[in-house]
Every structure is written in C-alpha cells, then in structure tokens.
Design an enzyme around this catalytic site. Structure first.
Site, PDB file in Angstrom:
ATOM      1  N   ASP A  35      -9.251  -2.626   4.864  1.00 14.81           N
ATOM      2  CA  ASP A  35      -8.853  -2.143   3.517  1.00 14.81           C
ATOM      3  C   ASP A  35      -9.403  -2.722   2.656  1.00 14.81           C
ATOM      4  O   ASP A  35      -9.199  -4.152   2.540  1.00 14.81           O
ATOM      5  CB  ASP A  35      -7.195  -1.909   3.798  1.00 14.81           C
ATOM      6  CG  ASP A  35      -6.719  -1.009   2.393  1.00 14.81           C
ATOM      7  OD1 ASP A  35      -6.931  -1.407   1.496  1.00 14.81           O
ATOM      8  OD2 ASP A  35      -6.250   0.105   2.674  1.00 14.81           O
ATOM      9  N   ILE A  36      -9.918  -2.409   1.261  1.00 18.21           N
ATOM     10  CA  ILE A  36     -10.097  -3.104   0.232  1.00 18.21           C
ATOM     11  C   ILE A  36      -9.108  -3.551  -0.713  1.00 18.21           C
ATOM     12  O   ILE A  36      -9.485  -4.457  -1.344  1.00 18.21           O
ATOM     13  CB  ILE A  36     -11.304  -2.370  -0.581  1.00 18.21           C
ATOM     14  CG1 ILE A  36     -10.621  -1.077  -1.100  1.00 18.21           C
ATOM     15  CG2 ILE A  36     -12.534  -1.728   0.342  1.00 18.21           C
ATOM     16  CD1 ILE A  36     -11.358  -0.379  -2.175  1.00 18.21           C
ATOM     17  N   ASN A  92      -0.035   7.959   6.370  1.00 20.73           N
ATOM     18  CA  ASN A  92       0.414   8.674   4.951  1.00 20.73           C
ATOM     19  C   ASN A  92       0.141   9.902   5.013  1.00 20.73           C
ATOM     20  O   ASN A  92      -1.048  10.355   5.130  1.00 20.73           O
ATOM     21  CB  ASN A  92       0.301   7.913   3.663  1.00 20.73           C
ATOM     22  CG  ASN A  92       0.842   6.585   3.826  1.00 20.73           C
ATOM     23  OD1 ASN A  92       1.956   6.255   4.186  1.00 20.73           O
ATOM     24  ND2 ASN A  92      -0.033   5.557   3.375  1.00 20.73           N
ATOM     25  N   GLY A  98       2.202   8.900  -0.546  1.00 21.77           N
ATOM     26  CA  GLY A  98       1.388   7.565  -0.759  1.00 21.77           C
ATOM     27  C   GLY A  98      -0.159   7.960  -0.276  1.00 21.77           C
ATOM     28  O   GLY A  98      -0.980   7.023  -0.639  1.00 21.77           O
ATOM     29  N   GLN A  99      -0.384   9.060   0.207  1.00 21.19           N
ATOM     30  CA  GLN A  99      -1.774   9.504   0.588  1.00 21.19           C
ATOM     31  C   GLN A  99      -2.692   9.517  -0.591  1.00 21.19           C
ATOM     32  O   GLN A  99      -2.447  10.321  -1.629  1.00 21.19           O
ATOM     33  CB  GLN A  99      -2.048  10.553   1.601  1.00 21.19           C
ATOM     34  CG  GLN A  99      -3.354  10.751   2.032  1.00 21.19           C
ATOM     35  CD  GLN A  99      -3.415  11.828   2.839  1.00 21.19           C
ATOM     36  OE1 GLN A  99      -2.473  12.738   3.275  1.00 21.19           O
ATOM     37  NE2 GLN A  99      -4.665  12.015   3.445  1.00 21.19           N
ATOM     38  N   HIS A 105      -6.269   9.021   8.026  1.00 26.43           N
ATOM     39  CA  HIS A 105      -6.306   7.756   8.391  1.00 26.43           C
ATOM     40  C   HIS A 105      -5.014   7.006   8.775  1.00 26.43           C
ATOM     41  O   HIS A 105      -3.819   7.451   8.051  1.00 26.43           O
ATOM     42  CB  HIS A 105      -7.146   6.933   6.978  1.00 26.43           C
ATOM     43  CG  HIS A 105      -6.570   6.976   5.724  1.00 26.43           C
ATOM     44  ND1 HIS A 105      -6.450   8.247   5.273  1.00 26.43           N
ATOM     45  CD2 HIS A 105      -5.596   6.224   5.069  1.00 26.43           C
ATOM     46  CE1 HIS A 105      -5.875   7.637   3.779  1.00 26.43           C
ATOM     47  NE2 HIS A 105      -5.168   6.596   4.001  1.00 26.43           N
ATOM     48  N   LEU A 106      -5.144   5.966   9.563  1.00 23.95           N
ATOM     49  CA  LEU A 106      -4.354   5.314  10.022  1.00 23.95           C
ATOM     50  C   LEU A 106      -4.190   3.746   9.458  1.00 23.95           C
ATOM     51  O   LEU A 106      -5.452   3.267   9.486  1.00 23.95           O
ATOM     52  CB  LEU A 106      -4.182   5.416  11.848  1.00 23.95           C
ATOM     53  CG  LEU A 106      -3.177   4.383  12.288  1.00 23.95           C
ATOM     54  CD1 LEU A 106      -1.740   5.088  12.147  1.00 23.95           C
ATOM     55  CD2 LEU A 106      -3.345   4.134  13.537  1.00 23.95           C
ATOM     56  N   HIS A 107      -3.073   3.370   8.899  1.00 23.54           N
ATOM     57  CA  HIS A 107      -3.108   1.872   8.605  1.00 23.54           C
ATOM     58  C   HIS A 107      -2.468   0.997   9.651  1.00 23.54           C
ATOM     59  O   HIS A 107      -1.609   1.637  10.333  1.00 23.54           O
ATOM     60  CB  HIS A 107      -2.229   1.780   7.285  1.00 23.54           C
ATOM     61  CG  HIS A 107      -2.676   2.570   5.997  1.00 23.54           C
ATOM     62  ND1 HIS A 107      -3.109   1.924   4.981  1.00 23.54           N
ATOM     63  CD2 HIS A 107      -2.375   3.785   5.600  1.00 23.54           C
ATOM     64  CE1 HIS A 107      -3.486   2.859   3.961  1.00 23.54           C
ATOM     65  NE2 HIS A 107      -3.070   3.817   4.165  1.00 23.54           N
TER      66      HIS A 107
END
Length: 119
Positions: A35-36, A92, A98-99, A105-107
């Site tokens: 993640d950036i 999300n 919060g998406q 995508h999965l965090h």
C-alpha cells in the site's frame, strides 16, 4: 462490464503494468503489492486480475478468485513475518466502509498491535 479491465481503474492499470507498484507476489489470478499509504508495518493489497467493483461482486461472479486472494493473504503474512504474531485481512465494500478504489481488494495488515473494533 465486470471482469473486463476498466480504462479509468487504478488497479486495472497496476495489473496491466501501466502504473508502478511494489509487487510482492503474483499468481495467475492475483497481484499483491505494498500500500502506498501503509497503516501498519505490513500493509499489502491483494487484488484479482479481473475487474469487479467490490468484494461482494467478485464473490458472486468468481468465488474461486476470492479463495485465491485469501490463500495469498496467508502467504504474504508468512513472507512478511507476521503469520505467527497475527495479521488482519479486510475487504472494504462500498464508500461508507472506506472503499476508495472500486476494484475489489483485500488489505493484509500486521506488524503492530491492531485494536478491535477498528475505526
């Protein structure tokens, strides 16, 4: 159209190699990258190579890809050294959750204490 790359989708561009990312794993169906704006020492996003706007749409259309993403989450955690200490996986789904990028995508988060419930 779901499943097809979207010209305006940041994550589709990462899959296509048009936008740089720090890729940590890649399979036939997934790409995992840092993640950036990390929220923990380990913060990796795992995305399907196919475009679906959120986790619910992906699960309805391609449940095996959801399973692939979850399998990759464990491998990312192991490679980052957080499998034994614990890690969190989060989808999300929708802007209210919060998406901000509407490509499923999965965090994967770990490497620090993660309180419950999250913010």
């Amino acid at each position: 159209m779901a499943g097809e790359p979207q010209a305006d989708c940041l994550f589709c561009k990462i899959v296509a190699g048009e936008v740089p990312a720090t890729i940590v794993r890649e399979t036939a169906t997934t790409v995992a990258f840092r993640d950036i704006n990390p929220q923990a020492p380990t913060h990796v996003l795992i995305i399907p190579k196919v475009h679906h706007p959120d986790a619910a749409a992906l699960a309805a259309a391609e449940p095996q890809v959801v399973a692939d993403i979850l399998c990759e989450a464990r491998k990312v955690a192991a490679e980052d050294g957080v499998e034994e200490t614990g890690y969190r996986v989060v989808f999300n789904t929708g802007s209210g959750a919060g998406q901000t990028v509407f490509h499923a995508h999965l965090h994967v988060l770990g490497g620090r204490g993660l309180q419950w419930p999250p913010g």
